[in-house]
Scaffold this motif. Structure first.
Motif, short mmCIF file in Angstrom:
data_model
loop_
_atom_site.label_atom_id
_atom_site.label_comp_id
_atom_site.label_asym_id
_atom_site.label_seq_id
_atom_site.Cartn_x
_atom_site.Cartn_y
_atom_site.Cartn_z
N GLU B 57 -20.81 -4.51 -5.39
CA GLU B 57 -20.53 -5.77 -4.66
C GLU B 57 -19.90 -6.93 -5.22
OE1 GLU B 57 -22.03 -5.73 -1.60
OE2 GLU B 57 -22.16 -7.69 -1.34
N ASP B 58 -19.89 -7.16 -6.71
CA ASP B 58 -19.12 -8.07 -7.22
C ASP B 58 -17.84 -7.73 -7.17
OD1 ASP B 58 -18.30 -10.06 -9.05
OD2 ASP B 58 -19.48 -9.13 -10.90
N ALA B 59 -17.28 -6.55 -7.35
CA ALA B 59 -15.80 -6.11 -7.18
C ALA B 59 -15.36 -6.64 -5.75
CB ALA B 59 -15.80 -4.67 -7.50
N GLY B 60 -16.37 -6.08 -4.59
CA GLY B 60 -15.91 -6.45 -3.31
C GLY B 60 -15.63 -7.91 -3.22
N THR B 61 -16.41 -8.63 -3.87
CA THR B 61 -16.66 -10.15 -3.57
C THR B 61 -15.26 -10.56 -3.99
OG1 THR B 61 -18.95 -10.26 -3.60
CG2 THR B 61 -17.76 -12.23 -4.05
N ARG B 62 -14.94 -10.24 -5.54
CA ARG B 62 -13.92 -10.75 -6.26
C ARG B 62 -12.60 -10.38 -5.35
NH1 ARG B 62 -14.65 -11.40 -12.00
NH2 ARG B 62 -16.92 -11.41 -12.16
N THR B 63 -12.39 -9.17 -4.58
CA THR B 63 -11.43 -8.54 -4.03
C THR B 63 -11.07 -9.51 -2.71
OG1 THR B 63 -11.81 -6.26 -4.63
CG2 THR B 63 -10.47 -6.67 -2.68
N VAL B 64 -12.18 -10.08 -2.19
CA VAL B 64 -12.13 -10.86 -0.93
C VAL B 64 -11.84 -12.26 -1.45
CG1 VAL B 64 -13.46 -11.84 1.01
CG2 VAL B 64 -13.67 -9.55 0.47
N GLN B 65 -12.33 -12.82 -2.27
CA GLN B 65 -12.49 -14.24 -2.82
C GLN B 65 -11.14 -14.47 -3.50
OE1 GLN B 65 -15.91 -15.06 -5.34
NE2 GLN B 65 -16.94 -16.06 -3.59
N ARG B 66 -10.88 -13.60 -4.39
CA ARG B 66 -9.54 -14.09 -5.28
C ARG B 66 -8.36 -13.46 -5.00
NH1 ARG B 66 -12.02 -13.47 -11.34
NH2 ARG B 66 -13.96 -14.56 -10.74
N TYR B 67 -8.40 -12.34 -4.15
CA TYR B 67 -7.11 -11.55 -3.70
C TYR B 67 -6.83 -11.91 -2.11
CZ TYR B 67 -7.59 -10.35 -8.36
OH TYR B 67 -7.41 -10.12 -9.69
N GLY B 68 -7.88 -12.19 -1.22
CA GLY B 68 -7.72 -12.26 -0.17
C GLY B 68 -7.56 -10.85 0.64
N GLN B 69 -8.08 -9.96 0.07
CA GLN B 69 -7.76 -8.32 0.59
C GLN B 69 -9.30 -7.95 1.05
OE1 GLN B 69 -6.05 -6.37 -2.59
NE2 GLN B 69 -4.14 -7.04 -2.11
N LEU B 70 -9.38 -6.91 1.92
CA LEU B 70 -10.54 -6.04 2.18
C LEU B 70 -10.87 -5.14 0.96
CD1 LEU B 70 -9.72 -4.91 5.99
CD2 LEU B 70 -11.20 -6.72 5.23
N PRO B 71 -12.12 -5.38 0.62
CA PRO B 71 -12.62 -4.56 -0.30
C PRO B 71 -12.64 -2.99 -0.01
CG PRO B 71 -14.60 -5.46 0.82
CD PRO B 71 -13.35 -5.68 1.69
N LEU B 72 -11.47 -2.21 -0.25
CA LEU B 72 -11.21 -0.78 -0.01
C LEU B 72 -11.07 -0.18 -1.28
CD1 LEU B 72 -8.06 -1.24 2.83
CD2 LEU B 72 -10.79 -0.62 3.21
N TRP B 73 -10.48 -0.82 -2.11
CA TRP B 73 -10.24 0.13 -3.40
C TRP B 73 -11.00 -0.90 -4.48
CZ3 TRP B 73 -9.46 4.96 -5.02
CH2 TRP B 73 -8.98 4.96 -6.25
N ASN B 74 -11.68 -0.16 -5.15
CA ASN B 74 -12.47 -0.78 -6.41
C ASN B 74 -11.87 -0.45 -7.78
OD1 ASN B 74 -14.25 -1.89 -8.03
ND2 ASN B 74 -15.93 -0.71 -7.57
N PRO B 75 -11.03 -1.15 -8.37
CA PRO B 75 -10.33 -0.58 -9.68
C PRO B 75 -11.26 -0.87 -10.83
CG PRO B 75 -9.46 -2.57 -8.87
CD PRO B 75 -10.47 -2.45 -7.86
N TRP B 76 -12.44 -1.58 -10.46
CA TRP B 76 -13.07 -2.01 -11.75
C TRP B 76 -14.42 -0.90 -12.14
CZ3 TRP B 76 -11.97 -5.90 -8.03
CH2 TRP B 76 -11.10 -6.87 -8.53
N SER B 77 -14.68 0.11 -11.15
CA SER B 77 -15.70 0.98 -11.40
C SER B 77 -14.99 2.51 -11.41
CB SER B 77 -16.43 0.89 -10.25
OG SER B 77 -17.10 -0.18 -10.11
N CYS B 78 -15.21 3.25 -12.58
CA CYS B 78 -15.10 4.56 -12.78
C CYS B 78 -13.55 4.98 -12.97
CB CYS B 78 -15.71 5.33 -11.53
SG CYS B 78 -17.43 5.05 -11.61
N GLY B 79 -12.81 3.78 -13.28
CA GLY B 79 -11.23 4.14 -13.13
C GLY B 79 -10.58 4.06 -11.90
N GLY B 80 -11.32 3.36 -11.01
CA GLY B 80 -10.78 3.16 -9.50
C GLY B 80 -11.56 4.14 -8.69
N GLN B 81 -12.01 3.63 -7.40
CA GLN B 81 -12.81 4.44 -6.87
C GLN B 81 -12.62 3.69 -5.36
OE1 GLN B 81 -17.35 4.26 -6.22
NE2 GLN B 81 -17.04 4.33 -8.20
N TYR B 82 -12.77 4.78 -4.26
CA TYR B 82 -12.59 4.25 -2.54
C TYR B 82 -13.89 3.60 -2.45
CZ TYR B 82 -11.61 5.08 2.20
OH TYR B 82 -11.36 5.23 3.44
N ALA B 83 -14.03 2.26 -2.07
CA ALA B 83 -15.13 1.34 -1.97
C ALA B 83 -15.85 2.03 -0.94
CB ALA B 83 -14.96 0.02 -1.86
N LEU B 84 -15.12 2.35 0.25
CA LEU B 84 -15.87 2.87 1.51
C LEU B 84 -16.64 4.29 1.31
CD1 LEU B 84 -13.45 1.65 4.46
CD2 LEU B 84 -15.37 0.34 3.28
#
Lengths: 135, 772
Positions: B57-84
């Motif tokens: 959730e933190d990664a998704g929030t950062r993606t939205v808040q800081r980068y203005g992107q949809l939380p599709l890819w989460n680079p902070w977990s497990c070396g990067g994973q498909y959030a959906l």
């Protein structure tokens, strides 16, 4: 009491219900947004950061050996076990020094990024392979 | 009953029928229950699971808040994973908006509060229809809404399990849908879509199960063939609309799980007394135990008994389903095991905790309590003692609220809240990480390669946490690569090469990654791009077909539902009860199929490996393998073995067994390995899942399976250590499977001697060595 009066009264009750609900929402939002957790005031100095990184590097080989014996042949479990050892150590150091846990993890990370890491230390973690049994 | 009491009762009924009054009441009750979680808002839950799940959730929030992107890819977990595609993430639920507004940590108790309110309101709506009493449904609603499992889930960071609270909405919607109401179809579709987006790994399949039962109940209750046929049309359309509404998450999930299937072994079970402790014993204020995790106020059981005795037909369904739920919760401890039967079905095979069926058990117990209240309230006007009985029942319900609030509050005290991690402003890079404390790494803007998910996340073993730069050329002498811009879904790199080269990004590859120039591909699971020589800016974008295609299907589905609602409103005819709605509902799904056909994307094939990282299948036997050729009375052949000459310097023996499966094998069959010590002792190496990946029944047929495992030898006793291998019904009666030679002769004890290794006198375990 007339039907109109009754209706009007229930309308007021309904309105009061919405106001009460709005009050609940407000209380919840205010409470959630104003809650405060004090952070440790002290931060790691640069020298402490380097020192902690070195200590972590020094203790790593012994932990790795224990992890291999605890989970023979299971690389993910070994690395996960290592993470548990590291966690204990990091929490202990943060508590002992009165600094944020994040700072100690940051020190470990900075040390890892300062130069390529070679065995028996590891700068990587095995791909996730959860064990099939939990009961 | 006196006139004033009668007036009071009528007023209470009327007040209960007002949505605003109910919401105010439920809001107040939820506020009392969430008082402690709200006080702790903004803190970080230090429980290990909370670190993992909240980081999403933190990664998704950062993606939205800081980068203005949809939380599709989460680079902070497990070396990067498909959030959906990760089943436990909540980033695609509407609650993400709240996280983006007030922060992921502060949003959690607010979401909990909202789900409690929704849970009670949903139960009220469901129960009012079922028991026929507004006040009875209202009084019973908190008995379900304050179910203590939600509090437990909050305390240990499993907020996604709050989705259980929406189950009554599913049942209510299913019934309305069967009655031909578009609102019913919309509610079922919306709630399933919400639960799926909210990471409802248990609420969604369990919800589907109970919706099926509720549908059967409704169909049974309908009179006349025509109404039943109409209901079937309506339910069929609802099913398709639901599938379409869920597509935004379902498509990514199915795609991901096909490339990374999860194996769940074991035979979890709970004895009846243990289940009763979970259900009826007040949970403690501290420490972890199972008692009271699914608490249902014992004081309210009196109402359940009244419902059972006086409720007649109204009590039948909830009584039967509550019983089935408890039976299911017993898991393998019950004989026969209903849970074992359920686990034979797809999706349900990954269920790990049967006791979670106590949540729906609590729901149907609350319905029975509502039935009891309804009966007593209906009789309250007859005789004075019946009025007193009704008053007592209301008192019992209120006492039940109090006791359940206490249980809820006790469980919220289990949370281990610590201050929010201090933010460090630095460029993103992967770190070795630590899944036990993952929350700290996001604050450091570091990805944690160390990953503790419940499913085998597709990860590269080439990810590193010590790189000087995250984007680099595979052959450093070919030129240079420099990061120009980094965001979660888009990485821009300036590349200058003197010859064709491979650009590597220190993140996992996924078929959704696209590149502006060159060819994107997987280099040992790492994100890589083939580039021609020259100077260029390479832009990598994460644009997953399943996520965008699924979102399109979902959008079309809601447009279709809106069309059906509009047509119904305009014409006055129920479009949902005929084949027309089915056609409308099918259109988005057809569009999805077309997208899948037109938009080509590489397929992520599963990489099956042993726990030591070696491949699980091989084309042929390697040179050092010793043929065995033993057969069993199940279609499994032990083809060969590979034994070490002796244990390694750390006293570990690394063994390999080569198996071949030629037909269907019962799931109960596992491997036993007996390593006989020179002094007559025995060391075991049993495992029921080959290579930690497949039951024999799930393994590919006719393929050579390489089953590698290691055994820690307790002491380095000199002499010969014999190895015997066989199969047994580990998950059944524990009998051995008869082993035979190729000629069909039975092998004694059904233990196949596969060889031996020895420890010579001077070859002792070197305890000082740190080498693997």
């Amino acid at each position: 009491m007339t039907m109109t009066t009754t209706r009007a009264r229930w309308r007021r009750v309904a309105l009061a219900g919405w106001l009460a609900f709005a009050a609940c929402v407000t209380v919840a939002v205010v409470r959630a947004t104003t809650a405060h957790f004090p952070q440790p005031s002290r931060r790691l100095s640069d020298a402490e950061r380097v020192e902690l990184g070195r200590v972590a590097a020094h203790v790593e080989p012994a932990w790795r050996e224990r992890n291999r014996r605890s989970f023979p042949g299971d690389h993910w479990s070994q690395d996960d076990d290592f993470g548990a050892y590291e966690r204990q150590w990091v929490l202990g150091e943060a508590y002992r020094r009165g600094v944020p846990v994040t700072d100690v993890f940051g020190a470990v990370d900075a040390e890892l990024h300062s130069a390529p890491v070679s065995p028996p230390r590891k700068a990587t973690a095995s791909p996730c392979k959860p064990r099939p049994f939990y009961d | 009953m006196t006139a004033s009491a009668s007036r009071l009762l009528r007023a209470a009924h009327h007040a209960a029928s007002l949505t605003s009054v109910r919401l105010a009441l439920f809001g107040l009750i939820a506020l009392a229950a969430c008082w402690r979680p709200l006080e702790q808002a903004g803190g970080m839950n230090d429980f290990r699971d909370a670190h993992l799940l909240h980081s999403y959730e933190d990664a998704g929030t950062r993606t939205v808040q800081r980068y203005g992107q949809l939380p599709l890819w989460n680079p902070w977990s497990c070396g990067g994973q498909y959030a959906l595609g990760s089943p436990q993430t909540r980033v695609s639920a509407p609650t993400m908006v709240l996280s983006a507004l007030v922060g992921a940590r502060r949003a959690e108790p607010l979401v909990l509060w909202a789900f409690l309110v929704l849970g009670m309101e949903g139960f009220f709506r469901y129960a009012r229809r079922r028991v026929g009493s507004t006040l009875g449904a209202l009084l019973a609603a908190p008995l379900f809404g304050l179910t203590s499992f939600t509090a437990l889930a909050w305390s240990i960071g499993w907020l996604n399990f709050a989705g259980f609270l929406l189950m009554p909405w599913l049942l209510w919607g299913a019934r309305r849908s069967a009655e031909g109401k578009v609102s019913g179809a919309a509610v079922v579709a919306a709630v399933f879509a919400l639960l799926l987006g909210f990471g409802g790994t248990y609420p969604v399949p369990m919800g589907a199960l109970f919706v099926a039962l509720e549908t059967g109940r409704t169909l049974y209750g309908l009179r006349g063939t025509r109404r039943r046929v109409e209901a079937l049309w309506s339910l069929g359309a609802t099913a398709l609309f639901t599938l379409g509404a869920c597509a935004y998450r379902l498509w990514p999930l199915v795609e991901t799980m096909r490339s990374s299937p999860r194996v769940m072994a074991g035979t979890p079970g709970n004895a009846f007394p243990a289940l009763m402790e979970m259900l009826l014993q007040l949970p403690a204020r501290g420490g972890y135990s199972d008692r009271g995790n699914f608490f249902f106020a014992p004081v309210a059981l009196a109402l359940v008994v009244v419902g059972l005795v006086l409720g007649k037909r109204r009590a039948l369904f909830p009584a039967v389903v509550a019983g089935l739920s408890v039976w299911m919760a017993a898991g393998y401890a019950a004989s026969p095991s209903l849970f074992a039967g359920l686990r034979a079905l797809p999706i349900f095979e990954t269920f790990r905790y049967p006791e979670r069926f106590l949540v729906p058990a609590g729901l149907f117990l609350a319905e029975l309590a509502a039935v009891g209240l309804a009966v007593l309230l209906a009789r309250s006007g007859r005789r004075p003692w019946e009025a007193w009985a009704a008053a007592l029942a209301c008192g019992l319900a209120l006492a039940g609220w109090g006791v359940e609030w206490r249980a809820f509050d006790n469980l919220t005290r289990w949370s281990q809240m610590v201050p929010m991690p201090a933010e460090h402003d630095q460029p993103f890079a992967q770190a070795r990480g630590n899944r036990w404390e993952q929350g700290h790494f996001l604050a450091l803007n570091r990805g944690s390669i160390a990953c503790g998910e419940a499913w085998p996340v597709p990860m590269s073993d080439k990810l590193r946490g010590d790189l000087p730069q995250e984007e680099y050329l595979e052959d450093a002498s070919a030129g240079s690569a420099r990061r120009a811009e980094w965001t979660p879904n888009r990485v821009t790199v300036d590349v200058d090469t003197t010859r064709p080269a491979v650009l590597l990004v220190n993140q996992n590859w996924h078929p959704g990654w696209k590149v502006s120039e060159g060819d994107v591909f997987s280099r040992d699971g790492l994100l890589a791009v083939h580039l021609p020589e020259g100077r260029r800016q390479v832009v990598l974008r994460f644009v997953p077909r399943s996520g965008l295609g699924g979102a399109l299907v979902t959008a079309l589905t809601w447009a279709g539902l809106a069309f059906v609602a509009w047509s119904t409103w305009r014409s006055g005819k129920r479009l949902l009860t005929g084949p027309g709605a089915l056609g409308v509902a099918a259109v988005p799904l057809v569009a999805g199929v077309l997208v899948a056909q037109v938009w080509h994307e590489p397929v992520a094939t599963p990489r099956f490996g042993n726990p030591d990282g070696s491949p699980l299948t091989v084309p042929e036997l390697p040179a050092g393998a010793l043929p065995v050729s033993a057969r069993f009375d199940v279609p499994v052949e032990l083809v060969a073995t590979q034994l070490p000459p002796g244990p390694d310097a750390e006293g570990l023996a690394h063994l390999v067994l080569y198996w071949r499966v030629t037909g269907p094998v019962p799931r109960s069959v596992g491997v036993f390995v007996h390593v006989m010590t020179p002094d007559g002792g025995r060391v075991g190496g049993d495992h029921s899942v080959v290579g930690g990946t497949w039951f024999f029944g799930d393994a590919p047929r006719g393929v050579l399976l390489r089953d590698a495992f290691s055994i820690a030898l307790p002491q380095a006793t000199r002499g010969e250590w014999k190895v015997l291998v066989g199969l047994w019904h580990e998950g059944g009666d524990q009998s051995r499977v008869t082993a035979r030679t190729l000629e069909g002769q039975e092998i004694p004890d059904s233990r196949v001697p596969v060889g031996a290794f020895s420890i010579p006198p001077r070859d002792r375990v070197d305890e000082s060595s740190a080498q693997p």
